[in-house]
Design an enzyme around this catalytic site. Structure first.
Site, PDB file in Angstrom:
ATOM      1  N   GLY A 125       7.745 -37.539 -12.831  1.00  0.00           N
ATOM      2  CA  GLY A 125       8.640 -38.250 -13.751  1.00  0.00           C
ATOM      3  C   GLY A 125      10.032 -37.655 -13.707  1.00  0.00           C
ATOM      4  N   ASN A 126      10.856 -37.994 -14.686  1.00  0.00           N
ATOM      5  CA  ASN A 126      12.192 -37.392 -14.767  1.00  0.00           C
ATOM      6  C   ASN A 126      12.628 -37.339 -16.223  1.00  0.00           C
ATOM      7  OD1 ASN A 126      13.738 -39.916 -15.395  1.00  0.00           O
ATOM      8  ND2 ASN A 126      12.845 -40.507 -13.420  1.00  0.00           N
ATOM      9  N   TYR A 127      13.862 -36.853 -16.438  1.00  0.00           N
ATOM     10  CA  TYR A 127      14.298 -36.552 -17.807  1.00  0.00           C
ATOM     11  C   TYR A 127      14.936 -37.733 -18.528  1.00  0.00           C
ATOM     12  CZ  TYR A 127      13.632 -31.718 -16.325  1.00  0.00           C
ATOM     13  OH  TYR A 127      13.094 -30.558 -15.879  1.00  0.00           O
ATOM     14  N   ALA A 165      15.857 -44.804 -14.547  1.00  0.00           N
ATOM     15  CA  ALA A 165      15.765 -43.761 -13.529  1.00  0.00           C
ATOM     16  C   ALA A 165      14.365 -43.900 -12.921  1.00  0.00           C
ATOM     17  CB  ALA A 165      15.960 -42.394 -14.155  1.00  0.00           C
TER      18      ALA A 165
END
Ligand code: PMT
Length: 405
Positions: free
Chosen positions: A207-209, A275
């Site tokens: 995943g990402n932030y 994102a």
């Protein structure tokens, strides 16, 4: 001058004394103001003060005990262009959420066909309590407009969130509402927001932030301006607060693509703020992967590039806006994405800029398009950044209508 019929409902909290100022500000704006008090509110502010300021009799009961004349909640609800309940105590909020109708203020709430605003006020722990938050969210989901409580010193002596918004803030919300530009009325807008999670095994993901704040702010701005918004969101912790937003929650890039593609054909405008993970595991394990060897290699494959794939089928009457999140060679990389993904313009944000990008409440953007100089904006709240982006889309539509490229 606002010049609207405003019904003000005052419930029994200490902030009721500020309602006198709300009445005064509305009268100054040329409004007709009628006031409904709950029985308890009379302990905090006198009907005489409010009647003098509003130049109208104050309503408390279903009928006037002196002469038996009927105070019709239905007529009040139909008369009002807006119903403002300020202060709105925890008790009244819970009754509004449940549909309890045990006083004139509440029966009028149930009858009102006009927009309803409410300004919560209470002690900080009452405000934070899941029951209160659930009631507030129920009202918001129903389309009522919450004028959020402020942080500061409370009547209890404690400090925290729970102070009623100041009268000028409340009145500004009302004027903003009536003066809102509806320049995207009947436009269909597709927005992707948040991260995607790519399943490795039942307990892990790539995943990402991304928090979703940027995409949600854009969705909100479009909805405020009359657009029908489809918001395809990855896993985030934000609630959506507008009837014009059709929110579709997804987890992975594949799911986001499937939903975005489904709604793209009908969209006039698409904004790709998500994102999206660029890669996903080739094998997504059904069982938790056990720790065994010293090194572990995860084989990845590309996810669908949603913006690129939809850019390939974009019609001339559609506008696609992309984001570029960069760490270096920002403008060069953003221009590459502009062309490769067939965007009308790209919103560049760089992780080099403090307060920009993932998770912050602020962002610092540069708008890059093919035929114009980059437009650089200072650091702003994501809500204000959303206004800038939507304004640029409006300009783009106007220039296309005027035959410019
Ligand atoms: O959510 P927040 O915490 O508020 O943070 C906001 C943000 C930083 C996520 C947002 O402002 C932003 O920059 N979003 C795009 C992030 C990104 O993935 O950029 P990119 O340069 O990798 O992708 C370029 C464009 O292609 C983007 O519009 C992206 O949505 C899109 N894309 C990328 C990969 C993919 N598989 N599908 C896509 O649609």
């Amino acid at each position: 001058m606002l010049k609207k019929n405003i019904l003000l409902g005052i419930t029994g909290g200490i902030a009721a004394y500020k309602a006198a100022i709300i009445v005064r500000l509305l009268i100054k704006l040329g409004c007709n103001v009628k006031v409904v008090l709950s029985e308890k509110a009379k302990h905090f502010i006198t009907p005489l003060t409010l009647a003098t300021l509003s130049k109208n009799p104050i309503l408390v009961d279903f009928f006037d005990p002196e002469n038996g004349s009927w105070n019709s909640h239905v007529d009040l609800g139909l008369w009002a262009d807006a119903y403002i309940i300020a202060p709105a105590t925890a008790n009244s909020l819970s009754k509004m959420a449940l549909g309890v109708a045990d006083n004139l203020l509440l029966t009028t709430y149930l009858s009102a066909r006009c927009p309803v605003f409410f300004a919560p006020t209470m002690d900080l722990d009452m405000y934070k309590h899941p029951a209160t938050q659930k009631n507030i969210n129920t009202l918001i989901e129903r389309g009522n407009i919450c004028i959020e409580a402020q942080s500061g010193e409370l009547a209890s002596g404690l400090e925290g969130k729970g102070r009623m918004a100041e009268p000028d803030t409340i009145v500004r919300k009302i004027t903003d509402f009536f003066e809102a530009k509806l320049d995207f009325l009947n436009k269909n807008v597709l927005i992707t927001a948040g991260p995607t999670y790519e399943h490795i095994d039942p307990v892990r993901f790539i995943g990402n932030y991304s928090s979703g704040k940027m995409g949600f702010a854009i969705a909100q701005e479009f909805a405020n301006r009359g657009a029908n918004v489809t918001l395809v969101s990855g896993p985030v912790n934000i609630s959506t607060i507008n009837n014009n937003i059709n929110r579709i929650d997804v987890t992975s890039a594949n799911e986001m693509y499937e939903q975005a593609e489904k709604h793209f054909h009908n969209a006039n405008i698409a904004v790709f703020a998500a994102a999206v993970a660029d890669y996903m595991p080739v094998i997504q394990a059904d069982e938790k992967i056990k720790k065994s060897s010293e090194n572990f290699t995860l084989q990845l494959k590309k996810t669908p590039d949603i913006a690129k794939l939809l850019g390939e089928i974009k019609r001339n009457d559609q506008i696609n806006v992309g984001f570029a999140l960069e760490t270096n060679d920002e403008v060069v990389n953003a221009k590459e994405k502009l062309i490769k993904k067939n965007f009308d313009f790209v919103v560049l944000n760089s992780l080099k800029d403090e307060g920009a990008g993932f998770n912050h409440d602020t962002n610092k953007i540069t708008i890059i398009s093919n035929n114009a100089k980059p437009i650089m904006y200072p650091l702003k709240s994501k809500q204000q950044v959303a206004v800038d982006i939507v304004n640029n889309i409006f300009k783009k539509i106007t220039s296309i209508q005027n035959g410019q490229k």
